[in-house]
Motif scaffolding. Structure first.
Motif, mmCIF file in Angstrom:
data_model
loop_
_atom_site.group_PDB
_atom_site.id
_atom_site.type_symbol
_atom_site.label_atom_id
_atom_site.label_comp_id
_atom_site.label_asym_id
_atom_site.label_seq_id
_atom_site.Cartn_x
_atom_site.Cartn_y
_atom_site.Cartn_z
ATOM 1 N N LEU A 301 0.833 -1.204 0.000
ATOM 2 C CA LEU A 301 0.000 0.000 0.000
ATOM 3 C C LEU A 301 0.867 1.252 0.000
ATOM 4 N N ASP A 302 1.942 1.236 0.785
ATOM 5 C CA ASP A 302 2.842 2.394 0.827
ATOM 6 C C ASP A 302 3.572 2.599 -0.494
ATOM 7 N N ALA A 303 3.738 1.510 -1.259
ATOM 8 C CA ALA A 303 4.465 1.626 -2.533
ATOM 9 C C ALA A 303 3.649 2.332 -3.612
ATOM 10 N N VAL A 304 2.343 2.473 -3.422
ATOM 11 C CA VAL A 304 1.510 3.180 -4.398
ATOM 12 C C VAL A 304 1.807 4.680 -4.308
ATOM 13 N N PRO A 305 2.160 5.330 -5.398
ATOM 14 C CA PRO A 305 2.442 6.777 -5.347
ATOM 15 C C PRO A 305 1.266 7.565 -4.780
ATOM 16 N N LEU A 306 1.568 8.638 -4.057
ATOM 17 C CA LEU A 306 0.529 9.435 -3.419
ATOM 18 C C LEU A 306 -0.496 9.939 -4.418
ATOM 19 N N ASP A 307 -0.042 10.307 -5.603
ATOM 20 C CA ASP A 307 -0.965 10.843 -6.610
ATOM 21 C C ASP A 307 -1.911 9.785 -7.153
ATOM 22 N N ASP A 308 -1.547 8.510 -6.999
ATOM 23 C CA ASP A 308 -2.376 7.432 -7.554
ATOM 24 C C ASP A 308 -3.252 6.751 -6.511
ATOM 25 N N ARG A 309 -3.098 7.080 -5.247
ATOM 26 C CA ARG A 309 -3.820 6.362 -4.201
ATOM 27 C C ARG A 309 -5.326 6.622 -4.242
ATOM 28 N N GLY A 310 -5.730 7.748 -4.773
ATOM 29 C CA GLY A 310 -7.154 8.027 -4.859
ATOM 30 C C GLY A 310 -7.834 7.301 -6.006
ATOM 31 N N LEU A 311 -7.055 6.676 -6.904
ATOM 32 C CA LEU A 311 -7.621 5.976 -8.054
ATOM 33 C C LEU A 311 -7.362 4.474 -8.015
ATOM 34 N N THR A 312 -6.292 4.054 -7.357
ATOM 35 C CA THR A 312 -5.912 2.642 -7.326
ATOM 36 C C THR A 312 -6.734 1.881 -6.298
ATOM 37 N N ARG A 313 -7.329 0.771 -6.716
ATOM 38 C CA ARG A 313 -8.107 -0.076 -5.817
ATOM 39 C C ARG A 313 -7.174 -0.984 -5.021
ATOM 40 N N VAL A 314 -7.617 -1.330 -3.829
ATOM 41 C CA VAL A 314 -6.825 -2.221 -2.979
ATOM 42 C C VAL A 314 -6.599 -3.564 -3.663
ATOM 43 N N SER A 315 -7.588 -4.032 -4.400
ATOM 44 C CA SER A 315 -7.470 -5.332 -5.069
ATOM 45 C C SER A 315 -6.330 -5.364 -6.078
ATOM 46 N N LYS A 316 -5.934 -4.199 -6.587
ATOM 47 C CA LYS A 316 -4.868 -4.155 -7.589
ATOM 48 C C LYS A 316 -3.501 -4.430 -6.986
ATOM 49 N N VAL A 317 -3.332 -4.203 -5.687
ATOM 50 C CA VAL A 317 -2.021 -4.388 -5.061
ATOM 51 C C VAL A 317 -2.049 -5.532 -4.040
ATOM 52 N N SER A 318 -3.108 -6.319 -4.034
ATOM 53 C CA SER A 318 -3.227 -7.404 -3.066
ATOM 54 C C SER A 318 -2.770 -8.729 -3.669
ATOM 55 N N VAL A 319 -2.490 -9.688 -2.801
ATOM 56 C CA VAL A 319 -2.158 -11.055 -3.218
ATOM 57 C C VAL A 319 -3.464 -11.850 -3.259
ATOM 58 N N PRO A 320 -3.864 -12.398 -4.407
ATOM 59 C CA PRO A 320 -5.136 -13.132 -4.487
ATOM 60 C C PRO A 320 -5.102 -14.394 -3.651
ATOM 61 N N MET A 321 -6.289 -14.950 -3.401
ATOM 62 C CA MET A 321 -6.380 -16.130 -2.554
ATOM 63 C C MET A 321 -5.646 -17.331 -3.143
ATOM 64 N N ALA A 322 -5.470 -17.355 -4.461
ATOM 65 C CA ALA A 322 -4.721 -18.464 -5.068
ATOM 66 C C ALA A 322 -3.291 -18.526 -4.555
ATOM 67 N N GLY A 323 -2.760 -17.395 -4.090
ATOM 68 C CA GLY A 323 -1.403 -17.368 -3.562
ATOM 69 C C GLY A 323 -1.326 -17.397 -2.055
ATOM 70 N N VAL A 324 -2.461 -17.594 -1.393
ATOM 71 C CA VAL A 324 -2.518 -17.604 0.067
ATOM 72 C C VAL A 324 -2.787 -19.023 0.547
ATOM 73 N N CYS A 325 -2.020 -19.482 1.514
ATOM 74 C CA CYS A 325 -2.196 -20.818 2.074
ATOM 75 C C CYS A 325 -3.220 -20.761 3.203
ATOM 76 N N LEU A 326 -4.206 -21.644 3.150
ATOM 77 C CA LEU A 326 -5.230 -21.721 4.191
ATOM 78 C C LEU A 326 -4.943 -22.906 5.115
ATOM 79 N N THR A 327 -5.247 -22.728 6.382
ATOM 80 C CA THR A 327 -5.041 -23.775 7.364
ATOM 81 C C THR A 327 -6.142 -23.681 8.412
ATOM 82 N N THR A 328 -6.097 -24.567 9.380
ATOM 83 C CA THR A 328 -7.035 -24.540 10.503
ATOM 84 C C THR A 328 -6.233 -24.600 11.803
ATOM 85 N N PRO A 329 -6.807 -24.155 12.911
ATOM 86 C CA PRO A 329 -6.059 -24.201 14.169
ATOM 87 C C PRO A 329 -5.650 -25.605 14.594
#
Length: 413
Positions: A301-329
Protein backbone atom coordinates in the motif's frame (compact mmCIF):
# COMPACT_ATOMS: atom_id res chain seq x y z
CA UNK A 1 1.76 -24.50 -25.83
CA UNK A 2 0.04 -27.66 -24.62
CA UNK A 3 -0.45 -31.01 -26.32
CA UNK A 4 -1.73 -34.46 -25.40
CA UNK A 5 0.68 -37.25 -26.33
CA UNK A 6 -1.40 -40.25 -25.28
CA UNK A 7 -2.93 -43.11 -27.25
CA UNK A 8 -6.70 -43.27 -27.44
CA UNK A 9 -8.32 -45.04 -24.52
CA UNK A 10 -5.55 -44.27 -22.02
CA UNK A 11 -5.17 -41.57 -19.41
CA UNK A 12 -3.99 -38.33 -20.97
CA UNK A 13 -0.83 -36.58 -19.82
CA UNK A 14 -0.83 -32.94 -21.00
CA UNK A 15 2.54 -31.60 -22.11
CA UNK A 16 3.33 -27.89 -21.80
CA UNK A 17 6.26 -26.51 -23.76
CA UNK A 18 7.92 -23.39 -22.39
CA UNK A 19 9.94 -20.94 -24.52
CA UNK A 20 13.07 -22.01 -22.67
CA UNK A 21 12.89 -25.39 -24.40
CA UNK A 22 13.42 -23.76 -27.79
CA UNK A 23 16.39 -21.83 -26.40
CA UNK A 24 17.94 -24.99 -24.98
CA UNK A 25 17.43 -26.93 -28.21
CA UNK A 26 18.94 -24.06 -30.20
CA UNK A 27 21.96 -23.96 -27.89
CA UNK A 28 22.53 -27.71 -28.12
CA UNK A 29 22.12 -27.56 -31.88
CA UNK A 30 24.70 -24.77 -32.07
CA UNK A 31 27.23 -26.62 -29.91
CA UNK A 32 26.84 -29.79 -31.95
CA UNK A 33 26.89 -28.21 -35.40
CA UNK A 34 29.59 -25.62 -34.75
CA UNK A 35 32.08 -27.47 -32.55
CA UNK A 36 31.47 -31.12 -31.67
CA UNK A 37 30.42 -32.66 -34.99
CA UNK A 38 32.92 -30.77 -37.22
CA UNK A 39 35.74 -31.93 -34.94
CA UNK A 40 34.53 -35.55 -34.93
CA UNK A 41 33.51 -35.81 -38.60
CA UNK A 42 35.25 -33.10 -40.67
CA UNK A 43 34.61 -31.95 -44.23
CA UNK A 44 30.82 -32.15 -44.27
CA UNK A 45 28.41 -29.48 -45.56
CA UNK A 46 27.19 -26.88 -43.09
CA UNK A 47 23.59 -27.94 -43.70
CA UNK A 48 24.49 -31.50 -42.72
CA UNK A 49 26.00 -30.33 -39.44
CA UNK A 50 22.96 -28.18 -38.68
CA UNK A 51 20.52 -30.99 -39.46
CA UNK A 52 22.48 -33.50 -37.42
CA UNK A 53 22.79 -31.07 -34.52
CA UNK A 54 19.06 -30.38 -34.52
CA UNK A 55 18.30 -34.12 -34.61
CA UNK A 56 20.70 -34.75 -31.73
CA UNK A 57 19.15 -32.03 -29.57
CA UNK A 58 15.68 -33.32 -30.40
CA UNK A 59 16.65 -36.89 -29.49
CA UNK A 60 17.96 -35.78 -26.09
CA UNK A 61 14.76 -33.91 -25.26
CA UNK A 62 12.69 -36.78 -26.67
CA UNK A 63 14.29 -39.35 -24.36
CA UNK A 64 13.92 -37.01 -21.37
CA UNK A 65 10.25 -36.57 -22.23
CA UNK A 66 9.82 -40.35 -22.57
CA UNK A 67 11.37 -40.78 -19.12
CA UNK A 68 8.79 -38.41 -17.66
CA UNK A 69 5.97 -40.30 -19.38
CA UNK A 70 7.29 -43.43 -17.67
CA UNK A 71 7.31 -41.57 -14.33
CA UNK A 72 3.76 -40.39 -14.97
CA UNK A 73 2.56 -43.95 -15.57
CA UNK A 74 4.31 -45.16 -12.41
CA UNK A 75 2.87 -42.25 -10.41
CA UNK A 76 -0.66 -43.12 -11.52
CA UNK A 77 -0.11 -46.74 -10.52
CA UNK A 78 0.94 -45.42 -7.10
CA UNK A 79 -2.37 -43.56 -6.81
CA UNK A 80 -1.09 -40.04 -7.54
CA UNK A 81 -2.92 -37.62 -9.79
CA UNK A 82 -0.67 -36.34 -12.58
CA UNK A 83 -1.31 -32.79 -13.71
CA UNK A 84 1.10 -32.76 -16.64
CA UNK A 85 4.66 -32.56 -17.95
CA UNK A 86 6.44 -29.27 -18.53
CA UNK A 87 9.24 -29.09 -21.10
CA UNK A 88 11.60 -26.21 -20.40
CA UNK A 89 15.19 -25.08 -20.65
CA UNK A 90 16.46 -27.90 -18.42
CA UNK A 91 14.54 -30.74 -19.98
CA UNK A 92 11.12 -32.00 -18.92
CA UNK A 93 9.55 -32.07 -15.46
CA UNK A 94 6.64 -34.14 -14.18
CA UNK A 95 4.07 -32.35 -12.01
CA UNK A 96 1.67 -34.22 -9.75
CA UNK A 97 -1.38 -32.84 -7.97
CA UNK A 98 -0.97 -35.23 -5.04
CA UNK A 99 2.51 -35.62 -3.62
CA UNK A 100 3.89 -39.15 -3.31
CA UNK A 101 5.15 -39.34 0.27
CA UNK A 102 5.47 -43.11 0.67
CA UNK A 103 9.19 -43.89 0.07
CA UNK A 104 8.70 -47.20 -1.75
CA UNK A 105 6.14 -45.71 -4.16
CA UNK A 106 8.36 -42.68 -4.77
CA UNK A 107 11.25 -45.04 -5.53
CA UNK A 108 9.17 -46.89 -8.13
CA UNK A 109 8.38 -43.61 -9.88
CA UNK A 110 12.04 -42.58 -9.84
CA UNK A 111 13.18 -46.01 -11.05
CA UNK A 112 10.85 -45.84 -14.06
CA UNK A 113 12.38 -42.59 -15.26
CA UNK A 114 15.96 -43.69 -14.58
CA UNK A 115 15.46 -46.91 -16.56
CA UNK A 116 14.14 -45.07 -19.60
CA UNK A 117 16.90 -42.44 -19.47
CA UNK A 118 19.65 -44.97 -18.88
CA UNK A 119 18.46 -47.48 -21.47
CA UNK A 120 17.86 -44.74 -24.03
CA UNK A 121 21.32 -43.27 -23.49
CA UNK A 122 22.99 -46.67 -23.55
CA UNK A 123 21.20 -47.70 -26.75
CA UNK A 124 22.25 -44.49 -28.49
CA UNK A 125 25.88 -44.97 -27.45
CA UNK A 126 25.88 -48.55 -28.73
CA UNK A 127 24.26 -47.58 -32.04
CA UNK A 128 26.70 -44.72 -32.44
CA UNK A 129 29.65 -46.97 -31.70
CA UNK A 130 28.46 -49.63 -34.18
CA UNK A 131 27.62 -47.11 -36.92
CA UNK A 132 29.79 -47.64 -40.03
CA UNK A 133 31.99 -44.94 -41.47
CA UNK A 134 31.35 -42.89 -44.54
CA UNK A 135 27.88 -41.39 -44.89
CA UNK A 136 26.75 -42.86 -41.54
CA UNK A 137 29.69 -41.45 -39.57
CA UNK A 138 27.85 -38.22 -38.83
CA UNK A 139 24.81 -40.12 -37.51
CA UNK A 140 27.08 -42.31 -35.39
CA UNK A 141 28.72 -39.24 -33.87
CA UNK A 142 25.31 -37.78 -33.04
CA UNK A 143 24.31 -41.04 -31.36
CA UNK A 144 27.50 -41.16 -29.30
CA UNK A 145 27.12 -37.55 -28.18
CA UNK A 146 23.39 -37.72 -27.41
CA UNK A 147 23.73 -41.06 -25.62
CA UNK A 148 26.71 -39.88 -23.60
CA UNK A 149 24.83 -36.76 -22.51
CA UNK A 150 21.80 -38.81 -21.48
CA UNK A 151 23.99 -41.22 -19.51
CA UNK A 152 25.64 -38.25 -17.79
CA UNK A 153 22.26 -36.80 -16.88
CA UNK A 154 21.12 -40.20 -15.59
CA UNK A 155 24.28 -40.50 -13.50
CA UNK A 156 23.69 -37.07 -11.96
CA UNK A 157 20.07 -38.10 -11.23
CA UNK A 158 21.43 -41.14 -9.37
CA UNK A 159 23.22 -38.95 -6.83
CA UNK A 160 21.65 -39.53 -3.38
CA UNK A 161 20.13 -36.12 -2.73
CA UNK A 162 16.61 -35.31 -1.46
CA UNK A 163 15.32 -34.21 -4.88
CA UNK A 164 16.83 -36.88 -7.14
CA UNK A 165 15.91 -40.40 -8.11
CA UNK A 166 18.99 -41.73 -6.35
CA UNK A 167 17.85 -40.13 -3.12
CA UNK A 168 14.42 -41.71 -3.45
CA UNK A 169 15.95 -45.12 -4.08
CA UNK A 170 18.15 -44.76 -1.00
CA UNK A 171 15.21 -43.58 1.11
CA UNK A 172 13.17 -46.60 0.04
CA UNK A 173 16.01 -48.97 0.93
CA UNK A 174 16.43 -47.46 4.41
CA UNK A 175 12.65 -47.38 4.92
CA UNK A 176 12.33 -51.08 4.09
CA UNK A 177 15.03 -51.92 6.63
CA UNK A 178 13.98 -49.60 9.48
CA UNK A 179 10.31 -48.81 8.84
CA UNK A 180 11.02 -45.18 9.78
CA UNK A 181 10.38 -42.34 7.35
CA UNK A 182 12.47 -39.98 9.49
CA UNK A 183 15.48 -42.31 9.39
CA UNK A 184 15.12 -42.68 5.64
CA UNK A 185 15.08 -38.90 5.11
CA UNK A 186 18.00 -38.45 7.51
CA UNK A 187 20.04 -41.05 5.63
CA UNK A 188 19.45 -39.26 2.32
CA UNK A 189 20.37 -35.88 3.81
CA UNK A 190 23.56 -37.30 5.33
CA UNK A 191 24.51 -39.01 2.07
CA UNK A 192 23.91 -35.78 0.14
CA UNK A 193 26.27 -33.88 2.43
CA UNK A 194 28.98 -36.55 2.13
CA UNK A 195 28.63 -36.81 -1.65
CA UNK A 196 28.57 -33.02 -1.95
CA UNK A 197 31.85 -32.53 -0.10
CA UNK A 198 33.41 -35.41 -2.04
CA UNK A 199 32.43 -33.94 -5.40
CA UNK A 200 33.58 -30.46 -4.41
CA UNK A 201 36.99 -31.76 -3.34
CA UNK A 202 37.32 -33.96 -6.44
CA UNK A 203 36.22 -31.21 -8.79
CA UNK A 204 38.66 -28.68 -7.35
CA UNK A 205 41.48 -31.23 -7.52
CA UNK A 206 40.70 -31.97 -11.17
CA UNK A 207 40.51 -28.25 -11.92
CA UNK A 208 43.91 -27.45 -10.46
CA UNK A 209 45.68 -30.58 -11.68
CA UNK A 210 44.26 -31.32 -15.13
CA UNK A 211 41.28 -29.46 -16.59
CA UNK A 212 38.80 -26.64 -15.82
CA UNK A 213 36.07 -29.20 -16.51
CA UNK A 214 36.39 -30.14 -12.85
CA UNK A 215 34.49 -26.97 -12.00
CA UNK A 216 31.32 -28.67 -13.25
CA UNK A 217 31.91 -31.53 -10.83
CA UNK A 218 32.48 -29.06 -8.02
CA UNK A 219 29.29 -27.20 -8.95
CA UNK A 220 27.34 -30.46 -8.87
CA UNK A 221 28.79 -31.17 -5.46
CA UNK A 222 27.85 -27.70 -4.24
CA UNK A 223 24.23 -28.31 -5.29
CA UNK A 224 24.19 -31.70 -3.56
CA UNK A 225 25.71 -30.21 -0.41
CA UNK A 226 23.14 -27.42 -0.32
CA UNK A 227 20.27 -29.86 -0.80
CA UNK A 228 21.57 -32.10 1.98
CA UNK A 229 21.99 -29.27 4.45
CA UNK A 230 18.54 -27.92 3.62
CA UNK A 231 17.02 -31.34 4.25
CA UNK A 232 18.88 -31.65 7.55
CA UNK A 233 17.51 -28.26 8.59
CA UNK A 234 13.99 -29.36 7.65
CA UNK A 235 14.32 -32.54 9.70
CA UNK A 236 15.58 -30.60 12.74
CA UNK A 237 12.64 -28.22 12.41
CA UNK A 238 10.18 -31.12 12.21
CA UNK A 239 11.68 -32.72 15.32
CA UNK A 240 11.43 -29.49 17.30
CA UNK A 241 7.89 -28.73 16.18
CA UNK A 242 6.55 -32.29 16.39
CA UNK A 243 3.02 -32.21 17.78
CA UNK A 244 2.68 -28.43 17.68
CA UNK A 245 -0.60 -27.24 16.17
CA UNK A 246 -1.30 -24.03 14.30
CA UNK A 247 -3.66 -22.81 17.01
CA UNK A 248 -0.82 -22.84 19.56
CA UNK A 249 1.35 -20.38 17.66
CA UNK A 250 -0.91 -18.34 15.38
CA UNK A 251 -1.38 -14.61 15.79
CA UNK A 252 -4.76 -12.85 15.70
CA UNK A 253 -6.78 -12.66 12.51
CA UNK A 254 -5.80 -9.63 10.39
CA UNK A 255 -8.33 -6.85 10.00
CA UNK A 256 -10.26 -6.71 6.73
CA UNK A 257 -10.23 -4.05 4.04
CA UNK A 258 -12.61 -3.89 1.10
CA UNK A 259 -10.97 -4.74 -2.19
CA UNK A 260 -13.07 -2.23 -4.13
CA UNK A 261 -12.02 0.72 -1.91
CA UNK A 262 -9.24 3.00 -3.04
CA UNK A 263 -5.86 2.74 -1.38
CA UNK A 264 -6.29 6.24 0.05
CA UNK A 265 -9.61 5.37 1.68
CA UNK A 266 -8.35 2.03 3.01
CA UNK A 267 -5.26 3.64 4.54
CA UNK A 268 -7.24 6.43 6.20
CA UNK A 269 -10.10 4.30 7.52
CA UNK A 270 -8.52 0.92 8.39
CA UNK A 271 -4.80 0.61 7.81
CA UNK A 272 -3.44 3.70 9.57
CA UNK A 273 -5.50 3.19 12.77
CA UNK A 274 -4.53 -0.49 12.90
CA UNK A 275 -0.83 0.29 12.45
CA UNK A 276 -0.94 2.88 15.24
CA UNK A 277 -2.93 0.64 17.59
CA UNK A 278 -1.21 -2.70 17.14
CA UNK A 279 1.59 -2.38 14.57
CA UNK A 280 -0.33 -4.56 12.13
CA UNK A 281 1.27 -4.85 8.69
CA UNK A 282 -0.97 -7.33 6.87
CA UNK A 283 -4.71 -7.21 6.16
CA UNK A 284 -7.24 -9.51 4.58
CA UNK A 285 -9.08 -8.29 1.49
CA UNK A 286 -12.79 -9.02 1.03
CA UNK A 287 -15.03 -8.67 -2.01
CA UNK A 288 -18.53 -7.17 -2.27
CA UNK A 289 -20.07 -10.27 -0.66
CA UNK A 290 -17.67 -10.23 2.27
CA UNK A 291 -15.84 -13.33 1.07
CA UNK A 292 -12.06 -13.55 1.30
CA UNK A 293 -10.39 -12.26 -1.86
CA UNK A 294 -6.75 -12.14 -0.75
CA UNK A 295 -4.34 -10.33 1.55
CA UNK A 296 -2.57 -7.00 1.23
CA UNK A 297 0.58 -5.79 2.95
CA UNK A 298 1.32 -2.37 4.34
CA UNK A 299 4.48 -2.19 2.24
CA UNK A 300 2.48 -2.69 -0.96
CA UNK A 301 0.00 0.00 0.00
CA UNK A 302 2.84 2.39 0.83
CA UNK A 303 4.46 1.63 -2.53
CA UNK A 304 1.51 3.18 -4.40
CA UNK A 305 2.44 6.78 -5.35
CA UNK A 306 0.53 9.43 -3.42
CA UNK A 307 -0.97 10.84 -6.61
CA UNK A 308 -2.38 7.43 -7.55
CA UNK A 309 -3.82 6.36 -4.20
CA UNK A 310 -7.15 8.03 -4.86
CA UNK A 311 -7.62 5.98 -8.05
CA UNK A 312 -5.91 2.64 -7.33
CA UNK A 313 -8.11 -0.08 -5.82
CA UNK A 314 -6.83 -2.22 -2.98
CA UNK A 315 -7.47 -5.33 -5.07
CA UNK A 316 -4.87 -4.15 -7.59
CA UNK A 317 -2.02 -4.39 -5.06
CA UNK A 318 -3.23 -7.40 -3.07
CA UNK A 319 -2.16 -11.06 -3.22
CA UNK A 320 -5.14 -13.13 -4.49
CA UNK A 321 -6.38 -16.13 -2.55
CA UNK A 322 -4.72 -18.46 -5.07
CA UNK A 323 -1.40 -17.37 -3.56
CA UNK A 324 -2.52 -17.60 0.07
CA UNK A 325 -2.20 -20.82 2.07
CA UNK A 326 -5.23 -21.72 4.19
CA UNK A 327 -5.04 -23.78 7.36
CA UNK A 328 -7.03 -24.54 10.50
CA UNK A 329 -6.06 -24.20 14.17
CA UNK A 330 -6.02 -28.00 14.51
CA UNK A 331 -3.51 -28.66 11.71
CA UNK A 332 -0.02 -29.71 12.69
CA UNK A 333 2.53 -26.98 12.06
CA UNK A 334 4.88 -29.50 10.45
CA UNK A 335 2.15 -30.33 7.90
CA UNK A 336 1.58 -26.65 7.17
CA UNK A 337 5.21 -25.69 6.54
CA UNK A 338 5.62 -27.53 3.18
CA UNK A 339 2.35 -26.08 1.88
CA UNK A 340 3.36 -22.61 3.06
CA UNK A 341 6.67 -22.94 1.22
CA UNK A 342 4.76 -23.88 -1.94
CA UNK A 343 2.86 -20.57 -1.86
CA UNK A 344 5.48 -17.95 -1.01
CA UNK A 345 3.56 -15.07 -2.57
CA UNK A 346 1.73 -14.12 0.62
CA UNK A 347 4.43 -15.22 3.06
CA UNK A 348 1.83 -16.33 5.59
CA UNK A 349 -1.01 -18.77 6.13
CA UNK A 350 -4.52 -17.75 7.15
CA UNK A 351 -6.15 -19.95 9.76
CA UNK A 352 -9.88 -20.19 9.05
CA UNK A 353 -12.81 -21.68 10.92
CA UNK A 354 -13.92 -24.00 8.11
CA UNK A 355 -11.41 -24.56 5.32
CA UNK A 356 -13.95 -26.43 3.18
CA UNK A 357 -16.86 -24.11 3.82
CA UNK A 358 -18.52 -21.83 1.32
CA UNK A 359 -17.29 -18.71 3.12
CA UNK A 360 -14.47 -19.45 5.58
CA UNK A 361 -13.69 -16.75 8.10
CA UNK A 362 -10.13 -16.04 9.32
CA UNK A 363 -9.47 -16.76 12.98
CA UNK A 364 -5.70 -16.26 12.97
CA UNK A 365 -2.56 -16.08 10.89
CA UNK A 366 0.84 -17.79 10.86
CA UNK A 367 3.84 -16.08 9.34
CA UNK A 368 7.60 -15.91 9.71
CA UNK A 369 7.37 -14.26 13.14
CA UNK A 370 5.13 -16.96 14.60
CA UNK A 371 7.21 -19.81 13.18
CA UNK A 372 10.45 -18.25 14.40
CA UNK A 373 9.02 -17.83 17.91
CA UNK A 374 7.77 -21.41 17.95
CA UNK A 375 11.22 -22.68 16.95
CA UNK A 376 12.94 -20.49 19.54
CA UNK A 377 10.67 -21.70 22.35
CA UNK A 378 10.97 -25.33 21.26
CA UNK A 379 14.77 -25.07 21.02
CA UNK A 380 15.02 -23.50 24.46
CA UNK A 381 12.81 -26.12 26.07
CA UNK A 382 14.66 -28.93 24.30
CA UNK A 383 17.97 -27.53 25.60
CA UNK A 384 16.58 -27.31 29.14
CA UNK A 385 15.16 -30.82 28.92
CA UNK A 386 18.50 -32.11 27.65
CA UNK A 387 20.42 -30.35 30.43
CA UNK A 388 18.18 -31.97 33.03
CA UNK A 389 18.21 -35.36 31.35
CA UNK A 390 14.59 -35.08 30.20
CA UNK A 391 13.26 -37.25 27.44
CA UNK A 392 9.90 -35.65 26.88
CA UNK A 393 10.73 -34.07 23.54
CA UNK A 394 10.99 -30.40 22.73
CA UNK A 395 8.05 -29.34 24.86
CA UNK A 396 7.92 -29.22 28.62
CA UNK A 397 4.43 -30.64 28.74
CA UNK A 398 5.17 -33.90 26.94
CA UNK A 399 6.40 -35.18 23.59
CA UNK A 400 6.35 -32.50 20.95
CA UNK A 401 4.53 -29.90 23.09
CA UNK A 402 5.56 -26.27 23.06
CA UNK A 403 2.44 -24.80 24.60
CA UNK A 404 1.33 -21.29 23.83
CA UNK A 405 4.21 -19.29 22.40
CA UNK A 406 4.83 -16.10 24.42
CA UNK A 407 3.88 -13.06 22.40
CA UNK A 408 2.12 -15.09 19.71
CA UNK A 409 -0.84 -12.75 19.87
CA UNK A 410 1.20 -10.08 18.16
CA UNK A 411 0.33 -9.39 14.53
CA UNK A 412 1.99 -11.11 11.61
CA UNK A 413 4.78 -9.27 9.83
Amino acid sequence: MTADHTPRGTVRTPVSVRPGAAVAIALLTFLLSAFILPAAVPDRPTAAYLSAGLIGAGVVFGVLLAADFARAAAARRAGAEVSGITVGAFGSRLTTVTQITEPVAAARVARAGLLVGGLGGGALVVLGWLAPGGAAALAGSVGLWAGGLLLLLTASELLPTPRTGGGRLLAAAVYRRTGSRERADAAVARAAVIVGWTLIASGLAVTFLTSPAGLWVALLGWIALGAGRLEQSRLRTNRLLAGVRVGEVMGPAPESVAGWRTVAAAVDEVVAPAVVASGRTVFTVVDFDGALAGVVFLRDLDAVPLDDRGLTRVSKVSVPMAGVCLTTPDELLTDLLPRLAGRPGAGLALAVDDIGGARPQPVGAVGHMEITKALAVASSRAAVAGAHGGAGGPGAGGPGTVGRVPGAARPVD
